[in-house]
Design an enzyme around this catalytic site. Structure first.
Site, short mmCIF file in Angstrom:
data_model
loop_
_atom_site.label_atom_id
_atom_site.label_comp_id
_atom_site.label_asym_id
_atom_site.label_seq_id
_atom_site.Cartn_x
_atom_site.Cartn_y
_atom_site.Cartn_z
N HIS A 1 0.83 -1.22 0.00
CA HIS A 1 0.00 0.00 0.00
C HIS A 1 0.87 1.26 0.00
O HIS A 1 0.42 2.33 0.41
CB HIS A 1 -0.96 0.03 1.20
CG HIS A 1 -1.62 -1.28 1.46
ND1 HIS A 1 -2.73 -1.70 0.79
CD2 HIS A 1 -1.29 -2.30 2.31
CE1 HIS A 1 -3.08 -2.92 1.21
NE2 HIS A 1 -2.21 -3.30 2.12
N SER B 1 13.85 20.10 -16.40
CA SER B 1 12.73 21.02 -16.46
C SER B 1 13.19 22.33 -17.11
O SER B 1 14.31 22.79 -16.85
CB SER B 1 12.19 21.30 -15.05
OG SER B 1 11.29 22.41 -15.06
#
Length: 473
Positions: free
Chosen positions: A151, A281
């Site tokens: 999880h 970026s």
């Protein structure tokens, strides 16, 4: 060509080798090979076809006169008939017997399966290369403890190598599926307009054995062993779904890997390759984005979703044939192979350059391991004469305190609290020995060694030639 749409699968992602398999040259050369195989087989079975006609056809297999074919198609509005007439211009003696008794699906369908088989061979080579690269990675890091996650919450420890075995296992299941499909591949064969072989029964005067032998001979001449026992005008489109499902499976495995790696890169534990001058970026110069893994996920999603086209096409066919499959298949089949090829190119590239940050992994382990080690510490302290209930309560209190401190950005001091509590009677060295991370990985190391030795290595040995073959990435 800057003023028209260019398919990025060709211009950016897939290899030239895969693009060549689905090129016009490969397609129409295969059509002509099929027409030659048909004529040769018909001659062997007694039809009035001469060696001179066959020689003429063979000499012009690679000499595709596209301009003539395009001219004929504008006139006929039928691509197969256009290419029959274009071939006939080059083979005037053979023109009367080209495509004798056949229907368009004879060249269309058989060629589609032959090209898919060729493409599968390339996919298989690249799958094997990824498996080899990951197996080497798994052995290298078989004993590097790392947090397991369920999880995406910290769970029992595993090792970096053991986790890689999960990626390998998915790919081996895909490889086994692919091998099964290739070993049992079937051509459409020579079945006629509605699959009854009526035209061939007429050509051979009702001799069923010759008609059956014709089907076998053509398939054999094309290098295959099996054909569909029954067809309509086309082979069942369920077969497309079955073959293309292999590609969806590979895409699923790759997507899972890309997810894991992107999460690991977020944790700064393992990173995909990053070139010296690569820009993460345009605005944030410091960024190191997992762009290759993200591209892999994007292409995988495309393959997984595109399989739906094949399933709908299969279910929507009418009786012996309907042409609403044609335009769809022209796009779906090549693009699923091109995209899967691109996915595996990325997989090879990423897996070859994975950067493992051991110190970060160790730091993350030690944030959580003290909590996991408390049961072992409790048992050892009891063996030294401690009161189990009293020590359990002390661990509970210390654990809650340490957890709160960790949430506030502080170091995990649980082990310090336990060491300083005289009731535990454990020295710093003893506690350090108890919380050695490798002791919390169960059989991860031996599982990795066994899996690579018993499962992976025999497969790589069986396909040594393909593993060692050079492929374009």
């Amino acid at each position: 060509m800057r003023n028209t749409y260019q398919n990025p699968l060709i211009t950016r992602y897939a290899s030239k080798e895969m693009a060549q398999i689905f090129s016009d040259d490969e397609k129409f050369k295969t059509w002509r090979r099929l027409w030659v195989a048909l004529a040769k087989s018909q001659k062997e079975l007694g039809l009035n076809i001469t060696d001179e006609q066959i020689k003429e056809m063979e000499e012009n297999i690679d000499n595709i006169n596209y301009e003539d074919a395009e001219k004929f198609e504008r006139e006929f509005r039928h691509d197969v008939m256009a290419h029959i007439h274009a071939y006939g211009l080059l083979c005037p003696k053979a023109k009367p017997i080209i495509h004798l008794g056949a229907t368009s699906a004879f060249v269309d369908d058989n060629t589609d399966i032959i090209l898919m088989d060729k493409a599968f061979k390339l996919i298989e080579k690249k799958l094997l290369k990824v498996i080899k690269i990951l197996s080497e990675f798994a052995l290298k890091y078989k004993d590097l403890p790392t947090l397991g996650y369920t999880h995406f919450q910290p769970a029992q420890l595993t090792t970096v190598g053991k986790r890689a075995c999960l990626w390998i296992q998915d790919l081996i299941l895909d490889l086994q599926d692919l091998r099964y499909r290739r070993e049992n591949i079937m051509l459409r064969g020579v079945k006629g307009t509605t699959g009854t072989q009526a035209s061939f029964m007429e050509l051979f005067g009702g001799d069923e054995e010759k008609v059956k032998e014709l089907d076998r001979l053509v398939v054999e001449k094309m290098g295959y062993k099996k054909s569909f026992p029954v067809t309509g005008q086309t082979y069942t489109r369920k077969y497309d779904f079955m073959l293309l499902s292999v590609l969806s499976g590979i895409a699923q495995s790759a997507h899972k890997f890309s997810n894991d790696l992107r999460l690991l890169q977020h944790l700064r534990e393992i990173e995909e390759p990053f070139e010296e001058k690569q820009i993460g970026s345009s605005a944030m110069a410091y960024k190191r984005n997992p762009m290759r893994s993200e591209r892999m996920a994007a292409l995988s999603r495309y393959v997984i979703v595109t399989l739906l086209n094949a399933s709908i096409t299969s279910s929507a066919q009418w009786f012996e044939r309907t042409l609403d499959d044609s335009a769809n298949r022209r796009i779906v089949i090549p693009e699923m192979f091109l995209a899967t090829d691109a996915i595996l190119n990325l997989y090879i590239n990423i897996a070859s350059g994975l950067k493992v940050n051991k110190k970060v992994i160790e730091k993350n382990v030690m944030k959580e391991l003290p909590f996991m080690a408390t049961e072992k510490i409790l048992m050892e302290a009891v063996l030294k004469g401690g009161d189990r209930q009293e020590l359990h309560e002390a661990i509970r209190v210390y654990s809650l305190k340490a957890a709160e401190e960790v949430k506030n950005g502080e170091e995990n001091r649980l082990l310090d609290y336990i060491q300083n509590d005289q009731r535990f009677k454990l020295s710093q060295e003893e506690i350090k020995e108890l919380v050695d991370p490798i002791k919390f990985t169960g059989r991860a190391v031996s599982q990795t060694e066994e899996y690579i030795k018993e499962i992976v290595n025999p497969i790589l040995a069986d396909f040594k030639e393909d593993v060692e073959a050079k492929v374009e990435v």
